[in-house]
Motif scaffolding. Structure first.
Motif, PDB file in Angstrom:
ATOM      1  N   VAL A 587      35.017  45.162 189.941  1.00  0.00           N
ATOM      2  CA  VAL A 587      34.844  46.610 189.975  1.00  0.00           C
ATOM      3  C   VAL A 587      36.198  47.189 190.374  1.00  0.00           C
ATOM      4  O   VAL A 587      36.679  46.931 191.489  1.00  0.00           O
ATOM      5  CB  VAL A 587      33.753  47.029 190.975  1.00  0.00           C
ATOM      6  CG1 VAL A 587      33.692  48.551 191.086  1.00  0.00           C
ATOM      7  CG2 VAL A 587      32.406  46.465 190.549  1.00  0.00           C
ATOM      8  N   PRO A 588      36.845  47.956 189.500  1.00  0.00           N
ATOM      9  CA  PRO A 588      38.201  48.442 189.799  1.00  0.00           C
ATOM     10  C   PRO A 588      38.197  49.507 190.887  1.00  0.00           C
ATOM     11  O   PRO A 588      37.201  50.190 191.125  1.00  0.00           O
ATOM     12  CB  PRO A 588      38.670  49.024 188.464  1.00  0.00           C
ATOM     13  CG  PRO A 588      37.407  49.410 187.766  1.00  0.00           C
ATOM     14  CD  PRO A 588      36.380  48.388 188.176  1.00  0.00           C
ATOM     15  N   THR A 589      39.331  49.635 191.525  1.00  0.00           N
ATOM     16  CA  THR A 589      39.507  50.673 192.537  1.00  0.00           C
ATOM     17  C   THR A 589      39.748  52.005 191.846  1.00  0.00           C
ATOM     18  O   THR A 589      40.680  52.143 191.044  1.00  0.00           O
ATOM     19  CB  THR A 589      40.709  50.344 193.443  1.00  0.00           C
ATOM     20  OG1 THR A 589      40.480  49.083 194.056  1.00  0.00           O
ATOM     21  CG2 THR A 589      40.886  51.407 194.517  1.00  0.00           C
ATOM     22  N   GLU A 590      38.906  52.979 192.142  1.00  0.00           N
ATOM     23  CA  GLU A 590      39.046  54.302 191.545  1.00  0.00           C
ATOM     24  C   GLU A 590      38.764  55.350 192.597  1.00  0.00           C
ATOM     25  O   GLU A 590      37.943  55.152 193.489  1.00  0.00           O
ATOM     26  CB  GLU A 590      38.072  54.471 190.369  1.00  0.00           C
ATOM     27  CG  GLU A 590      38.376  53.527 189.208  1.00  0.00           C
ATOM     28  CD  GLU A 590      37.363  53.672 188.086  1.00  0.00           C
ATOM     29  OE1 GLU A 590      36.372  54.395 188.269  1.00  0.00           O
ATOM     30  OE2 GLU A 590      37.566  53.053 187.025  1.00  0.00           O
ATOM     31  N   THR A 591      39.433  56.451 192.492  1.00  0.00           N
ATOM     32  CA  THR A 591      39.250  57.508 193.491  1.00  0.00           C
ATOM     33  C   THR A 591      37.963  58.273 193.274  1.00  0.00           C
ATOM     34  O   THR A 591      37.370  58.785 194.204  1.00  0.00           O
ATOM     35  CB  THR A 591      40.437  58.486 193.452  1.00  0.00           C
ATOM     36  OG1 THR A 591      40.581  59.000 192.119  1.00  0.00           O
ATOM     37  CG2 THR A 591      41.717  57.774 193.864  1.00  0.00           C
ATOM     38  N   ALA A 592      37.512  58.390 192.039  1.00  0.00           N
ATOM     39  CA  ALA A 592      36.291  59.141 191.744  1.00  0.00           C
ATOM     40  C   ALA A 592      35.369  58.261 190.917  1.00  0.00           C
ATOM     41  O   ALA A 592      35.785  57.721 189.885  1.00  0.00           O
ATOM     42  CB  ALA A 592      36.613  60.427 190.991  1.00  0.00           C
ATOM     43  N   VAL A 593      34.147  58.094 191.356  1.00  0.00           N
ATOM     44  CA  VAL A 593      33.197  57.252 190.639  1.00  0.00           C
ATOM     45  C   VAL A 593      31.999  58.046 190.140  1.00  0.00           C
ATOM     46  O   VAL A 593      31.192  57.542 189.381  1.00  0.00           O
ATOM     47  CB  VAL A 593      32.702  56.088 191.529  1.00  0.00           C
ATOM     48  CG1 VAL A 593      33.843  55.179 191.893  1.00  0.00           C
ATOM     49  CG2 VAL A 593      32.021  56.625 192.788  1.00  0.00           C
ATOM     50  N   LYS A 594      31.872  59.290 190.555  1.00  0.00           N
ATOM     51  CA  LYS A 594      30.730  60.091 190.131  1.00  0.00           C
ATOM     52  C   LYS A 594      30.777  60.285 188.616  1.00  0.00           C
ATOM     53  O   LYS A 594      31.818  60.588 188.043  1.00  0.00           O
ATOM     54  CB  LYS A 594      30.723  61.445 190.845  1.00  0.00           C
ATOM     55  CG  LYS A 594      29.463  62.276 190.567  1.00  0.00           C
ATOM     56  CD  LYS A 594      29.476  63.543 191.408  1.00  0.00           C
ATOM     57  CE  LYS A 594      28.261  64.405 191.125  1.00  0.00           C
ATOM     58  NZ  LYS A 594      27.002  63.705 191.401  1.00  0.00           N
ATOM     59  N   ASP A 595      29.633  60.075 187.978  1.00  0.00           N
ATOM     60  CA  ASP A 595      29.466  60.255 186.531  1.00  0.00           C
ATOM     61  C   ASP A 595      30.267  59.253 185.708  1.00  0.00           C
ATOM     62  O   ASP A 595      30.420  59.419 184.496  1.00  0.00           O
ATOM     63  CB  ASP A 595      29.845  61.683 186.102  1.00  0.00           C
ATOM     64  CG  ASP A 595      28.976  62.735 186.778  1.00  0.00           C
ATOM     65  OD1 ASP A 595      27.782  62.440 186.999  1.00  0.00           O
ATOM     66  OD2 ASP A 595      29.492  63.829 187.082  1.00  0.00           O
ATOM     67  N   GLN A 596      30.794  58.208 186.343  1.00  0.00           N
ATOM     68  CA  GLN A 596      31.477  57.160 185.593  1.00  0.00           C
ATOM     69  C   GLN A 596      30.431  56.317 184.856  1.00  0.00           C
ATOM     70  O   GLN A 596      29.339  56.078 185.362  1.00  0.00           O
ATOM     71  CB  GLN A 596      32.273  56.261 186.534  1.00  0.00           C
ATOM     72  CG  GLN A 596      33.498  56.914 187.136  1.00  0.00           C
ATOM     73  CD  GLN A 596      34.654  56.976 186.154  1.00  0.00           C
ATOM     74  OE1 GLN A 596      34.695  56.217 185.192  1.00  0.00           O
ATOM     75  NE2 GLN A 596      35.574  57.896 186.372  1.00  0.00           N
ATOM     76  N   PRO A 597      30.729  55.847 183.647  1.00  0.00           N
ATOM     77  CA  PRO A 597      29.768  55.007 182.922  1.00  0.00           C
ATOM     78  C   PRO A 597      29.632  53.647 183.612  1.00  0.00           C
ATOM     79  O   PRO A 597      30.533  53.201 184.322  1.00  0.00           O
ATOM     80  CB  PRO A 597      30.397  54.872 181.535  1.00  0.00           C
ATOM     81  CG  PRO A 597      31.865  55.038 181.773  1.00  0.00           C
ATOM     82  CD  PRO A 597      31.977  56.048 182.882  1.00  0.00           C
ATOM     83  N   PRO A 598      28.504  52.940 183.403  1.00  0.00           N
ATOM     84  CA  PRO A 598      28.343  51.605 183.985  1.00  0.00           C
ATOM     85  C   PRO A 598      29.398  50.634 183.464  1.00  0.00           C
ATOM     86  O   PRO A 598      29.910  50.782 182.352  1.00  0.00           O
ATOM     87  CB  PRO A 598      26.942  51.194 183.516  1.00  0.00           C
ATOM     88  CG  PRO A 598      26.239  52.477 183.202  1.00  0.00           C
ATOM     89  CD  PRO A 598      27.302  53.400 182.692  1.00  0.00           C
ATOM     90  N   ILE A 599      29.718  49.674 184.276  1.00  0.00           N
ATOM     91  CA  ILE A 599      30.624  48.599 183.874  1.00  0.00           C
ATOM     92  C   ILE A 599      29.771  47.486 183.268  1.00  0.00           C
ATOM     93  O   ILE A 599      28.955  46.861 183.957  1.00  0.00           O
ATOM     94  CB  ILE A 599      31.409  48.059 185.084  1.00  0.00           C
ATOM     95  CG1 ILE A 599      32.243  49.171 185.711  1.00  0.00           C
ATOM     96  CG2 ILE A 599      32.271  46.877 184.677  1.00  0.00           C
ATOM     97  CD1 ILE A 599      32.891  48.766 187.030  1.00  0.00           C
ATOM     98  N   ASP A 600      29.932  47.223 181.968  1.00  0.00           N
ATOM     99  CA  ASP A 600      29.155  46.189 181.281  1.00  0.00           C
ATOM    100  C   ASP A 600      29.909  44.863 181.379  1.00  0.00           C
ATOM    101  O   ASP A 600      31.026  44.739 180.865  1.00  0.00           O
ATOM    102  CB  ASP A 600      28.939  46.566 179.825  1.00  0.00           C
ATOM    103  CG  ASP A 600      27.958  45.638 179.112  1.00  0.00           C
ATOM    104  OD1 ASP A 600      27.643  44.566 179.666  1.00  0.00           O
ATOM    105  OD2 ASP A 600      27.505  45.988 178.004  1.00  0.00           O
ATOM    106  N   VAL A 601      29.303  43.869 182.022  1.00  0.00           N
ATOM    107  CA  VAL A 601      29.977  42.582 182.214  1.00  0.00           C
ATOM    108  C   VAL A 601      29.562  41.568 181.154  1.00  0.00           C
ATOM    109  O   VAL A 601      29.934  40.392 181.234  1.00  0.00           O
ATOM    110  CB  VAL A 601      29.703  42.027 183.629  1.00  0.00           C
ATOM    111  CG1 VAL A 601      30.239  42.974 184.679  1.00  0.00           C
ATOM    112  CG2 VAL A 601      28.215  41.766 183.846  1.00  0.00           C
ATOM    113  N   GLY A 602      28.778  41.996 180.157  1.00  0.00           N
ATOM    114  CA  GLY A 602      28.441  41.116 179.044  1.00  0.00           C
ATOM    115  C   GLY A 602      27.277  40.189 179.334  1.00  0.00           C
ATOM    116  O   GLY A 602      26.460  40.430 180.225  1.00  0.00           O
TER     117      GLY A 602
END
Length: 755
Positions: A587-602
């Motif tokens: 899960v990458p470091t990001e300053t804003a996560v609200k409304d971000q799409p899910p991370i699909d790990v396959g």
């Protein structure tokens, strides 16, 4: 005939005799509960009794075989009596009578000079019974209100006598805990003694017959709509009563004799003034711990519960079904309790506060002096999944220590409609809280250090990213990999943060509890310590029927997703791993996560794990026994072999079954027995062997547990031909397979699922 068979005869064939037999079987229990809940009024109790059986007749067709009729009737009394008493209280003459009874009881109690715990318990007995679940309430009714033996309870439930005895013991513990919550402190033995002596009041002669007649007559003379009418209260009851001949008065009930059980000597069972009842609290024999309990403000505390825990006998910090208080402080705050050999911890619990004192601290000066309670801490919080609060969810609290810790800290609460939760009384120190998923796995662990008298605020979930993926099960594995938590095939899925240091603190052997927890809290205050304590058990998630999954609220970091698939043996009910899958993701470091799409790990594909199954040949092995002898399996092929796996780290209640097993089989020349143990040292193992009377050969052979995929404490039986007959055995099932290895056919009941 069973209760259910009688009920079926009434429903299907209209058998009046069957219903009358059922009423006669339960009338004393129903009348006793009605008598208590109508404040001793015999006339009202009879009315309640009749109404309850009318409701039974009308509801008979809806009751399944799994319903314990005694418990169902007991609970129905509560509702019917509440309605009748509420209406009767409007009458001035009844109010006067109730006031006089209360005055008389108060005077009689005062004349005794001291309070009787059972007298206090009896006042809230029915209220406490109502809070129990249906099965637990039914067990109490069967054993104490109906006077069934453990064997008879077992027969009624289709389980063994020993299993019935254990279930009843747990039920008494739960009822005792309900009393404690209402300020009545008693031991479990005292509760059992009180129930056995005073819970049942004999119903008046003729009441069973009149109740059965009224119930069956009312049922045959009304339509379905009349069912609601009969529930409306006293008016209908008065009409029913007029059609039956019921005795008008009840003679005083006196039971002769006395018995000392759990420290409470019951000299007379009664309803009304406790003139002939007394309480004796015998002092423990041998070494004792004495002290005086004071609250955080220095005031003397009476009624504080006293426990003493050891690594062999764990005690519980919070009220619950397994809590057993050993003593209580008196009106002057003083207490005395038996002192065990070896290291121990004194626990004092009261609404005023909490204290844990180790044997080292007691020896240093606390023994015989004041035990000052710390004020309870408090934890408030909210549970979210994404941005949504989760109502009616289970939040657990657990202080994670060693397996053999003397004191166990665990309790739980539910979230409210807005996702908020409160642990109102928390012992000062560290703890973890987590969200219990619908499949009873744990997720979103939070580490909390609770300060005395202070409130900690916690949020579970609600921040981080969403991760999605899919488990792709090959066609050949689909029959054995199921995404369900019931049945033969189940699973466990979790994600773990990849920690730079995945090891906790190392502690010295026999480290004092106060030193242990001081180090743990210091470690928990560091960033790496807090991270370790929140992620050491991972965070569980659910897998959908099609293999897809969604993990909410993951903070930035590198993770390992793992899924374990299990098969439950239908006979021994033990879960073994059959397949596993793992996948790494970030899960990458990001300053804003609200409304971000899910991370699909396959996708990820599970693989089958090798297993040692019953019916296969047992691999040869050689070990050295605790006495220095060589022991090799191939040298013992002329007889069946029983390998008993155990560890000196608890499981005391289950180890007693192996004591019984050793008593019967250790000297039997037809079989070989070998204990395979794990223990801190040979000396500790020998102590354990002596304590549980495991009088056969033993070897330190932890690797054999892995070699045979066997759990502990349990046993594995190898036949004379070298094949493994069965694994994970104990109690009656172990007995069955030893007999089978000798050509003696037996059967054994299924046991609770273990893993």
């Amino acid at each position: 005939m069973t209760d259910f068979q009688l009920l079926r005869a009434f429903v299907e064939r209209g058998s009046q005799q069957a219903f009358a037999d059922l009423v006669r079987r339960h009338v004393d229990v129903v009348y006793s509960a009605a008598r208590r809940q109508t404040r001793g009024d015999a006339t009202l109790a009879e009315e309640v009794t009749q109404q309850v059986f009318i409701i039974l007749a009308q509801k008979a067709a809806t009751l399944g075989e799994d319903v314990l009729i005694g418990g169902w009737l007991y609970n129905t009394v509560r509702f019917v009596a509440r309605d009748i008493v509420r209406k009767e209280q409007r009458r001035a003459d009844y109010e006067h009578k109730a006031a006089e009874m209360a005055k008389h009881a108060k005077f009689a109690a005062a004349s005794q000079g001291k309070s009787d715990p059972w007298q206090e318990a009896e006042v809230v007995l029915d209220e406490a019974m109502e809070e129990l679940n249906a099965q637990t309430r039914g067990l109490i009714v069967l054993r104490f209100f109906q006077g069934k033996t453990a064997r008879e309870v077992g027969e009624a439930l289709g389980i063994s006598e020993e299993a019935a005895r254990k279930r009843v013991s747990r039920a008494v513990d739960e009822l005792r805990e309900m009393f404690v919550r209402r300020g009545v402190v008693m031991s479990a033995d005292a509760v059992a003694a009180g129930l056995a002596a005073a819970a049942l009041i004999k119903a008046p002669a003729g009441l069973a017959g009149s109740a059965a007649s009224a119930a069956t007559a009312a049922t045959s003379a009304t339509t379905a709509s009349a069912t609601a009418t009969t529930l409306k209260g006293a008016a209908a009851l008065m009409a029913i009563k007029s059609s039956s001949a019921i005795a008008a008065t009840i003679a005083a009930i006196v039971i002769g004799g006395a018995a000392l059980v759990g420290g409470v000597q019951v000299v007379r069972a009664y309803w009304g003034a406790p003139a002939a009842r007394q309480v004796k609290l015998p002092l423990p024999s041998g070494p004792t711990i004495k002290g005086v309990v004071r609250g955080p403000d220095g005031a003397l505390v009476s009624g504080a519960e006293i426990f003493v825990g050891t690594n062999r006998k764990q005690v519980y910090a919070y009220p619950g079904p397994r809590t057993r208080g050993e003593a209580a402080s008196d009106s002057g705050g003083a207490f005395v309790v038996a002192k065990p050999d070896g290291p121990h911890v004194l626990v004092v619990r009261s609404p005023a506060g909490y204290a844990e004192i180790s044997s080292n601290q007691l020896a240093a000066g606390a023994a015989g002096g004041d035990i000052k309670l710390q004020p309870w801490g408090k934890i408030e919080g909210i549970l979210k999944v994404g941005d949504k609060p989760i109502p009616k969810a289970s939040i657990n609290l657990w202080r994670v220590g060693e397996n053999d810790a003397a004191v166990h800290h665990e309790t739980s609460v539910k979230t409210d409609a807005n996702g908020h939760f409160v642990f109102a009384q928390v012992a000062p120190g560290e703890c973890n809280i987590y969200y219990r998923l619908p499949n009873f796995r744990s997720a979103q662990w939070r580490y909390v250090i609770v300060e005395p008298g202070k409130t900690s605020q916690v949020q579970i979930g609600g921040t981080g990213r969403v991760v999605t993926g899919r488990i792709d099960v090959p066609p050949e594995l689909q029959p054995i990999i199921k995404w369900t938590n019931e049945g033969r095939y189940t699973y466990e899925a979790e994600v773990r943060l990849d920690l730079p240091n995945n090891q906790g603190l190392k502690h010295e052997k026999d480290e004092a509890p106060e030193e242990y927890w001081s180090k743990e809290i210091a470690f928990g205050k560091t960033p790496e310590g807090k991270l370790y304590k929140e992620w050491r058990f991972g965070s569980s998630f659910l897998v959908n029927p099609d293999g897809t999954y969604r993990v909410e609220d993951l903070p930035a970091g590198k993770y390992t997703m793992s899924v374990r698939c299990f098969e439950t043996d239908d006979e021994v009910h033990f879960m073994e791993d059959i397949a596993r899958v793992e996948k790494k993701f970030e899960v990458p470091t990001e300053t804003a996560v609200k409304d971000q799409p899910p991370i699909d790990v396959g996708t990820a594909v599970p693989t089958v794990l090798p297993r040692v199954r019953p019916g296969t040949m047992a691999a040869d092995f050689a070990v050295k026994t605790i006495d220095g002898k060589d022991w090799k399996l191939s040298d013992h092929r002329d007889k069946p072999v029983v390998l008993v796996f155990w560890g000196a780290y608890g499981h005391d209640d289950r180890m007693t079954s192996f004591t019984d097993f050793a008593r019967k089989w250790a000297k039997d020349p037809r079989v070989y027995l070998l204990g395979c143990y794990t223990a801190p040292s040979a000396a500790e193992a020998k102590k354990y062997i002596a304590e549980y009377k495991l009088d056969f050969e033993h070897a330190t052979a932890e690797e054999l547990m892995n070699k045979f995929d066997n759990s502990w404490p349990s046993a594995l039986v190898i036949g004379i031909d070298g094949t493994i007959l069965q694994k994970h055995l104990e109690g009656e099932t172990l007995e069955k397979y030893v007999n089978k290895s000798l050509g003696i056919a037996t059967t054994a009941p299924a046991k609770t699922r273990r893993r």
